[in-house]
Motif scaffolding. Structure first.
Motif, PDB file in Angstrom:
ATOM      1  N   PHE A 150     111.336  34.917  47.156  1.00 47.62           N
ATOM      2  CA  PHE A 150     111.034  34.100  48.284  1.00 47.62           C
ATOM      3  C   PHE A 150     112.298  32.818  48.374  1.00 47.62           C
ATOM      4  O   PHE A 150     112.871  32.758  49.356  1.00 47.62           O
ATOM      5  N   PHE A 151     112.490  32.437  47.247  1.00 49.77           N
ATOM      6  CA  PHE A 151     113.714  31.424  47.176  1.00 49.77           C
ATOM      7  C   PHE A 151     114.726  32.123  47.571  1.00 49.77           C
ATOM      8  O   PHE A 151     115.717  31.540  48.114  1.00 49.77           O
TER       9      PHE A 151
ATOM     10  N   LYS B  49     115.385  34.570  49.245  1.00 44.26           N
ATOM     11  CA  LYS B  49     115.515  34.758  50.951  1.00 44.26           C
ATOM     12  C   LYS B  49     115.825  33.618  51.572  1.00 44.26           C
ATOM     13  O   LYS B  49     116.660  33.236  52.471  1.00 44.26           O
ATOM     14  N   ALA B  50     115.263  32.303  51.138  1.00 45.09           N
ATOM     15  CA  ALA B  50     115.609  30.720  51.801  1.00 45.09           C
ATOM     16  C   ALA B  50     117.010  30.631  51.478  1.00 45.09           C
ATOM     17  O   ALA B  50     117.264  29.938  52.637  1.00 45.09           O
ATOM     18  N   ILE B  51     117.658  30.801  50.576  1.00 45.16           N
ATOM     19  CA  ILE B  51     119.105  30.445  50.386  1.00 45.16           C
ATOM     20  C   ILE B  51     119.903  31.679  50.744  1.00 45.16           C
ATOM     21  O   ILE B  51     121.121  31.656  50.501  1.00 45.16           O
ATOM     22  N   GLY B  52     119.471  32.703  51.222  1.00 47.17           N
ATOM     23  CA  GLY B  52     120.220  33.799  51.987  1.00 47.17           C
ATOM     24  C   GLY B  52     120.887  34.611  50.740  1.00 47.17           C
ATOM     25  O   GLY B  52     121.805  35.560  51.242  1.00 47.17           O
ATOM     26  N   GLU B  53     120.181  34.752  49.847  1.00 49.36           N
ATOM     27  CA  GLU B  53     120.879  35.642  48.634  1.00 49.36           C
ATOM     28  C   GLU B  53     120.548  37.037  49.069  1.00 49.36           C
ATOM     29  O   GLU B  53     119.638  37.591  49.429  1.00 49.36           O
ATOM     30  N   THR B  54     121.944  37.559  48.676  1.00 48.06           N
ATOM     31  CA  THR B  54     121.887  39.001  48.870  1.00 48.06           C
ATOM     32  C   THR B  54     122.138  39.950  47.526  1.00 48.06           C
ATOM     33  O   THR B  54     122.002  41.192  47.723  1.00 48.06           O
ATOM     34  N   ASP B  55     122.577  39.147  46.343  1.00 49.02           N
ATOM     35  CA  ASP B  55     122.850  39.810  45.421  1.00 49.02           C
ATOM     36  C   ASP B  55     121.508  40.243  44.737  1.00 49.02           C
ATOM     37  O   ASP B  55     120.547  39.760  44.444  1.00 49.02           O
TER      38      ASP B  55
ATOM     39  N   PRO C 263     117.737  31.491  39.409  1.00 50.11           N
ATOM     40  CA  PRO C 263     118.859  31.035  39.733  1.00 50.11           C
ATOM     41  C   PRO C 263     119.440  29.509  39.589  1.00 50.11           C
ATOM     42  O   PRO C 263     118.241  29.005  39.385  1.00 50.11           O
TER      43      PRO C 263
ATOM     44  N   THR D 291     119.633  26.668  40.677  1.00 46.57           N
ATOM     45  CA  THR D 291     119.053  25.426  41.345  1.00 46.57           C
ATOM     46  C   THR D 291     117.614  25.556  41.379  1.00 46.57           C
ATOM     47  O   THR D 291     116.744  24.632  41.715  1.00 46.57           O
TER      48      THR D 291
END
Lengths: 146, 147
Positions: B25-26, B28-34, B54, B56
């Motif tokens: 969920f986190f 997704k919230a920061i737009g992570e694609t890795d 991650p 932060t």
């Protein structure tokens, strides 16, 4: 203008070399709603317009830690997570709905820490579409031996 | 003005589990694609035992404590006046999904600038895992706006 290496290899990066930038879509209200839920930071300043207006801010502002999350992604997309030793930032300006954040990072120095570990010191920042710096900080990244 | 006697204020230790779904969920919230942060297989292929935390997200886990702003009341800080001024992390070891992390928070400093129009509260957090290993330390600086 900083030189951007393509493909980027942090192990050979020299002072002045720039990371590939990370450009994010404009901050929408749903961006802040998702970050509110996922981060656990339920401060209404970020999702409740009535609260934000009453606080004198006009409208909701983005979590500073959202920008720092983007800054972290900028680093980790080219560095193994375990190599990150330090990461800090100052929050310099508010990010508002519609702002489009772009993150940049640039090597400041290669140095050996107190344990003799060779490291990179990196300047990392997040700026809005008009170039206004929202957050600026530094990271220390351990380099592999050899 | 925030009473300087609150320098040294210690929050109750707080322990929480790093949940897989929450990490996704986190991300997704920061737009992570890795995929390292999203898929078990990719995390293992990158040398991790499971999904890693991650950089932060440690800050976020600390806010899962009951009444995360309760200490504001103890110090006399009004939430609508608070902005996040600075944040720093020092990492010592990796944290992963399934870990139980304990947060020990202490107010290090309180000071004012601009004749008291701005007050600053600096809080340190030390994070250990279920084996007592030091994972990270982080420091947040809050800015309290008056007028």
């Amino acid at each position: 203008m900083a030189k951007t290496l393509t493909p980027f290899d942090y192990t050979t990066a020299q002072p002045g070399d720039a990371w590939p930038t990370l450009a994010m879509p404009p901050v929408a209200r749903v961006t802040l709603a998702l970050y509110c839920g996922a981060s656990g930071d339920h401060n209404p300043l970020h999702v409740d317009s009535d609260f934000a207006r009453a606080a004198g801010l006009g409208d909701v502002i983005a979590h500073g830690m959202l920008s720092m999350g983007y800054m972290g992604r900028t680093l980790t997309q080219h560095v193994p997570l375990g190599a990150l030793r330090e990461f800090s930032t100052r929050f310099l300006a508010m990010t508002r709905i519609g702002d489009q954040i772009t993150c940049t990072a640039q090597v400041i120095a290669r140095f050996n820490d107190a344990q003799g570990q060779s490291c990179l010191r990196v300047a990392v920042s997040a700026a809005g579409q008009n170039g206004e710096v929202k957050a600026a900080g530094e990271a220390v990244i351990a380099l592999p031996p050899g | 003005m925030i009473d300087l006697r609150h320098i040294g204020y210690v929050s109750p230790p707080f322990t929480t589990e790093v949940e897989r779904g929450r990490l996704r969920f986190f991300a997704k919230a920061i737009g992570e694609t890795d995929p390292v942060y999203l898929e078990e297989a990719a995390a293992r292929a990158a040398g991790h035992p499971t999904l890693p935390v991650p950089p932060t997200f440690l800050f976020c886990l600390e806010m899962d404590r009951p009444a995360p702003y309760g200490w504001f009341d103890d110090l006399g800080i009004e939430l609508p006046k608070v902005l996040h001024g600075e944040q720093s992390f020092v990492y010592h070891a990796m944290a992963y999904a399934g870990d139980c992390l304990t947060f020990a928070a202490r107010v290090r400093d309180i000071y004012a600038k601009k004749g008291g129009l701005l007050e600053f509260v600096v809080q340190d957090n030390q994070i250990t895992n279920q084996r007592g290993e030091l994972i990270a330390e982080f420091t947040r600086t809050l800015v309290i706006r008056h007028g």
